[in-house]
Write a protein that holds these residues in place. Structure first.
Motif, PDB file in Angstrom:
ATOM      1  N   TYR A  74      57.900  16.641  28.431  1.00 60.68           N
ATOM      2  CA  TYR A  74      56.659  17.014  29.105  1.00 60.68           C
ATOM      3  C   TYR A  74      55.997  15.846  29.842  1.00 60.68           C
ATOM      4  N   GLY A  75      56.447  14.624  29.585  1.00 58.06           N
ATOM      5  CA  GLY A  75      55.782  13.491  30.208  1.00 58.06           C
ATOM      6  C   GLY A  75      54.401  13.283  29.637  1.00 58.06           C
ATOM      7  N   ASN A  81      51.012  14.029  22.168  1.00 63.41           N
ATOM      8  CA  ASN A  81      51.322  15.160  23.044  1.00 63.41           C
ATOM      9  C   ASN A  81      50.107  16.042  23.322  1.00 63.41           C
ATOM     10  N   SER A  82      48.980  15.402  23.561  1.00 59.07           N
ATOM     11  CA  SER A  82      47.782  16.183  23.841  1.00 59.07           C
ATOM     12  C   SER A  82      47.647  16.514  25.319  1.00 59.07           C
ATOM     13  N   ILE A  83      48.075  15.602  26.207  1.00 60.33           N
ATOM     14  CA  ILE A  83      47.911  15.820  27.638  1.00 60.33           C
ATOM     15  C   ILE A  83      49.053  15.127  28.383  1.00 60.33           C
ATOM     16  N   THR A  84      49.479  15.716  29.499  1.00 60.53           N
ATOM     17  CA  THR A  84      50.566  15.147  30.287  1.00 60.53           C
ATOM     18  C   THR A  84      50.040  14.104  31.256  1.00 60.53           C
ATOM     19  N   LEU A  85      50.956  13.499  31.994  1.00 61.51           N
ATOM     20  CA  LEU A  85      50.580  12.754  33.186  1.00 61.51           C
ATOM     21  C   LEU A  85      50.011  13.713  34.228  1.00 61.51           C
ATOM     22  N   ASP A  86      49.445  13.156  35.296  1.00 62.12           N
ATOM     23  CA  ASP A  86      49.041  14.007  36.418  1.00 62.12           C
ATOM     24  C   ASP A  86      50.144  14.068  37.470  1.00 62.12           C
ATOM     25  N   LYS A  87      51.385  13.827  37.067  1.00 61.53           N
ATOM     26  CA  LYS A  87      52.571  13.897  37.923  1.00 61.53           C
ATOM     27  C   LYS A  87      53.681  14.596  37.152  1.00 61.53           C
ATOM     28  N   LEU A  88      54.710  15.036  37.867  1.00 59.37           N
ATOM     29  CA  LEU A  88      55.911  15.492  37.180  1.00 59.37           C
ATOM     30  C   LEU A  88      56.573  14.290  36.508  1.00 59.37           C
ATOM     31  N   PRO A  89      57.203  14.492  35.359  1.00 53.22           N
ATOM     32  CA  PRO A  89      57.694  13.343  34.589  1.00 53.22           C
ATOM     33  C   PRO A  89      59.087  12.873  34.950  1.00 53.22           C
ATOM     34  N   TYR A 258      48.386  19.686  27.436  1.00 52.63           N
ATOM     35  CA  TYR A 258      47.585  20.172  28.560  1.00 52.63           C
ATOM     36  C   TYR A 258      48.064  19.468  29.830  1.00 52.63           C
ATOM     37  N   VAL A 259      48.077  20.186  30.940  1.00 49.74           N
ATOM     38  CA  VAL A 259      48.528  19.633  32.220  1.00 49.74           C
ATOM     39  C   VAL A 259      47.371  18.897  32.892  1.00 49.74           C
ATOM     40  N   ASP A 260      47.509  17.603  33.034  1.00 45.07           N
ATOM     41  CA  ASP A 260      46.444  16.782  33.611  1.00 45.07           C
ATOM     42  C   ASP A 260      46.230  17.137  35.079  1.00 45.07           C
ATOM     43  N   GLY A 261      45.035  16.859  35.565  1.00 47.94           N
ATOM     44  CA  GLY A 261      44.700  17.085  36.963  1.00 47.94           C
ATOM     45  C   GLY A 261      44.281  18.501  37.279  1.00 47.94           C
ATOM     46  N   THR A 262      44.191  19.369  36.276  1.00 50.62           N
ATOM     47  CA  THR A 262      43.884  20.776  36.530  1.00 50.62           C
ATOM     48  C   THR A 262      42.745  21.247  35.644  1.00 50.62           C
ATOM     49  N   THR A 263      42.112  22.305  36.094  1.00 52.92           N
ATOM     50  CA  THR A 263      41.103  22.977  35.269  1.00 52.92           C
ATOM     51  C   THR A 263      41.656  24.218  34.598  1.00 52.92           C
ATOM     52  N   ASN A 264      42.878  24.611  34.964  1.00 49.32           N
ATOM     53  CA  ASN A 264      43.457  25.849  34.421  1.00 49.32           C
ATOM     54  C   ASN A 264      44.757  25.616  33.675  1.00 49.32           C
ATOM     55  N   ASN A 265      45.093  24.345  33.393  1.00 48.30           N
ATOM     56  CA  ASN A 265      46.269  24.026  32.577  1.00 48.30           C
ATOM     57  C   ASN A 265      47.547  24.565  33.207  1.00 48.30           C
TER      58      ASN A 265
END
Length: 779
Positions: A74-75, A81-89, A258-265
């Motif tokens: 998941y990067g 593993n609470s939140i990802t990067l704001d990029k693809l890994p 959670y997917v960083d950079g978003t408000t809707n995951n």
């Protein structure tokens, strides 16, 4: 007859050719010269990588990815593993594998980029050799190798090395498909574009029109089959590109970060909105409906004060500055409050006068052109001549197909970068350096042959050399204190080469080959010497690569009269002990220096700095030891407001730290209700907050602007009044209101009153005292 029989009977490959021997039909010196280029590339890419800088945001994720395969896939930014990067890994997968094999070190994180750089040089050579011949390939390889951004790119732990290699491999596969009319190479081109998408997202698709045009124009197939082949390749490319996003979308939210950079995951929101549409806000593009954090709060590209990657330079990530501005200024502020200080910082980030790095003319600005654009004139002339002179050739002509490929590749990325926000990312330009080098190599050979043939076309080479030499002398002249003899040397070499070409032109008494070759050699020296002066600075500690991928002196207004080496360079990070209180104060780079001299910890119990060797300061070690000793059954040793406060503990100790608010500090993860649940269930027991001036997540009170004045309301970079607080600000207010403050003396620190006096000037504006709180029923 006997010889033919013996040759026919000999098994294929029975006699192996030594690697230093050139293949049949090539000059004897071709392969040795190529090997020299490869060795030089390996030396330039690897020199000093044992002392290279962590690209802190990405390096934290790499460290986390080495601790679990879930974090690897998941990067994840944090080991929990609470939140990802704001990029693809995808671009971090090679780095994480290298760190798993060799251990987590700066050199092991950088090593994959070195290998990708050497591979890119070899693929470029192969592409140009098949297209325009071995001499063009050798010149292209040399031009690529001396381009400063190419050297800096493959020494830096970012997305673009893998991305650049994937595009080259896709172009090579497309070249084979167009030559032979086969489907399999074109499908492989789609696979490579998909892999490049995992590294750089939608930027990998920018090259698609160039690749499709080459196949449509030159493949020896009927039009229907050409279109069918492109359709199959497009399907494969889309499947590979979307694979990670689909996997994340199909995984229940509670089972993944959670997917960083978003408000809707949403992974699609992060890719399409956060990392693409918001880069083009100067064109009036609105990404509000995509769930992008930056679009929700007016971030964006061109024209925004201190913008970076579509969001503000001073993200609300817990510690103002703290390296949070990814390559942008450390003194930017909300767009609603532009100040002279912010404008000055933007000029510094731009690296020179003029439009800087956020306008339509950015590609010609000193900061980018000195790293990328030494070959602009000759590449442009080569593209025009190649396309015009190949008119009337058969549709399948390989030479014309090559000029179509490289010219359209260069034009597409040039246009995209001109329209979008760059904001200090020198390493973005690696994908520009590739077609520039290819066109320089092929164009030099094409124009040389035209010069020897005589006629009107014979003037193309002298004109291209003259234009490029004048441009190089101009660029070098913008740095009068760096190698001051460089502009006149370029001028002398250029004039000497032109004079020799003129004397040895066809039809003249002295039209001998040796004299003409001497003129060509002088011309090539005039073209290569200036960028080479930048490239070799990897051997000089003062001008070695920074985390934005630049090598040598950065762009600085000529009136400054100097270039600013070392920590004073834009894009460098000054640590505590260098006047910075452990925060990036010289350009506010995203990647903090791993072992900057004088990194000795923060002032007054602050915990923002990184000690020499990438370790924690004494105060940080004490705090971590205290929270671990009292962690109990909690999932996290502590939570903190922002990635920059969490990164030192993740990098040095692999600590499970919960970063609140993601990279920008605006991501609604966790929400206030969710955070209270984490506290109530005992998963979070301690919270580390910024408690002094410069705090970026305060729920109210005052804040310090870049000009040193105190202003009411939330922190710099937070939403304007009336738009509501971020989740991170709400959590901060709740923690301060309901949790018990832990005296710093409990873990060997020094108690400093929140909101107390701070350091004067910029360092004071960026400093903050971090305060530890204990939350939960057993306070």
């Amino acid at each position: 007859m006997a010889t033919n029989v013996l040759d026919a009977a000999a098994p294929t490959g029975a006699v192996r050719r030594p690697p230093w021997r050139s293949p049949h039909g090539e000059p004897a010196y071709a392969r040795p010269v190529l090997l020299v280029l490869v060795v030089l590339a390996a030396v330039l890419f690897t020199w000093g990588i044992d002392r290279s800088m962590y690209h802190t945001f990405y390096a934290s994720a790499v460290r986390s990815m080495t601790q679990s395969w879930k974090a690897f896939f998941y990067g994840s930014f944090d080991p929990g593993n609470s939140i990802t990067l704001d990029k693809l890994p995808g671009f971090l997968w090679p780095q994480a594998l290298s760190a798993r094999i060799f251990g987590f070190h700066p050199w092991s994180v950088t090593l994959p980029q070195v290998l990708e750089g050497v591979a890119s040089l070899l693929v470029l050579y192969r592409l140009v050799r098949r297209w325009a011949g071995v001499h063009a390939a050798l010149i292209a390889g040399a031009a690529f190798l001396v381009t400063p951004v190419a050297i800096g790119l493959f020494r830096t732990s970012v997305e673009d090395p893998m991305f650049t290699l994937c595009l080259l491999l896709a172009a090579e596969a497309t070249q084979r498909a167009a030559r032979d009319g086969r489907l399999r190479p074109l499908v492989m081109a789609g696979v490579w574009i998909g892999v490049g998408f995992q590294a750089k997202m939608l930027e990998a698709w920018v090259v698609l029109p160039a690749l499709a045009l080459v196949h449509l124009l030159s493949a020896p197939l009927p039009l229907r089959r050409r279109l069918a082949h492109l359709g199959v390749s497009a399907l494969v490319m889309t499947a590979v590109s979307a694979s990670w996003m689909v996997a994340v979308t199909l995984t229940p939210a509670q089972n993944r970060p959670y997917v960083d950079g978003t408000t809707n995951n949403s992974a699609f929101s992060m890719v399409v909105g956060y990392n693409f549409l918001t880069r083009f806000s100067s064109l009036g593009i609105d990404a509000a409906s995509t769930g992008s954090v930056s679009s929700q709060f007016g971030g964006g590209g061109h024209g925004g004060a201190g913008t970076y990657d579509g969001h503000r330079a001073l993200g609300t990530g817990g510690a103002r500055g703290a390296g949070a501005a990814r390559g942008s200024t450390g003194a930017g502020q909300a767009a609603a409050e532009p100040t002279a200080a912010g404008a000055g910082a933007r000029s510094q980030a731009a690296g020179g006068p003029g439009g800087g790095q956020d306008g339509w003319g950015k590609m010609f600005d000193t900061a980018l052109a000195s790293q990328t654009g030494w070959f602009y004139p000759i590449a442009a002339i080569a593209a025009v001549c190649g396309l015009l002179w190949s008119r009337g050739r058969p549709r399948t002509d390989r030479l014309r197909a090559g000029y179509v490929l490289w010219s359209s590749w260069l034009a597409l990325y040039f246009l995209v970068f001109s329209a979008g926000s760059v904001a200090g990312h020198t390493y973005y330009m690696g994908v520009i350096a590739v077609p520039l080098a290819a066109l320089t190599g092929a164009g030099t050979v094409l124009m040389w042959r035209a010069h020897r043939a005589g006629g009107p076309r014979a003037w193309a080479l002298p004109g291209a050399v003259a234009a490029t030499a004048v441009w190089a002398a101009y660029l070098a002249g913008q740095f009068p204190s760096f190698v001051p003899w460089l502009p006149p040397t370029v001028a002398v070499l250029g004039l000497a080469g032109l004079a020799l070409l003129f004397v040895a032109r066809p039809g003249q008494p002295r039209a001998g080959g040796r004299l003409a070759l001497a003129g060509l050699a002088a011309c090539l020296a005039a073209l290569l010497i200036a960028p080479s002066a930048w490239a070799v600075q990897v051997f000089a500690p003062s001008y070695r690569t920074n985390v934005m991928g630049s090598v040598g002196p950065n762009g600085v207004p000529r009136s400054h009269g100097t270039t600013g080496p070392g920590a004073a360079r834009p894009g460098r990070t000054a640590w505590a002990g260098e006047g910075g209180f452990g925060r990036g104060i010289s350009g506010g780079t995203r990647g903090m220096s791993r072992g900057g001299s004088g990194a000795r910890g923060g002032f007054g119990g602050g915990f923002g700095s990184t000690a020499t060797g990438g370790g924690l300061s004494v105060a940080q070690n004490r705090l971590l030891a205290y929270t671990r000793a009292h962690q109990g059954s909690a999932d996290y040793v502590f939570a903190t407001t922002g990635w920059s406060s969490a990164a030192p503990y993740i990098l040095a100790a692999g600590a499970h730290v919960l970063p609140i608010g993601g990279f920008s500090g605006r991501v609604p993860f966790p929400t206030e209700d969710r955070f209270q649940q984490l506290v109530a269930t005992g998963k979070v027991r301690y919270v580390l907050l910024s408690g002094g001036r410069g705090t970026s997540l305060t729920a109210g009170g005052t804040r310090t602007a870049a000009d040193g004045t105190r202003k009411p309301g939330g922190a710099i970079g937070t939403p304007p009044a009336g738009t509501g607080q971020t989740a991170a600000a709400q959590i901060t207010g709740w923690v301060r209101a309901t949790c018990a403050r832990v005296p710093a003396s409990a873990y060997g620190g020094t108690d400093v009153a929140a909101g107390g006096p701070s350091l004067p000037g910029l360092a004071g504006a960026m400093a903050s005292t971090e305060v530890l709180y204990r939350c939960g029923p057993a306070q």
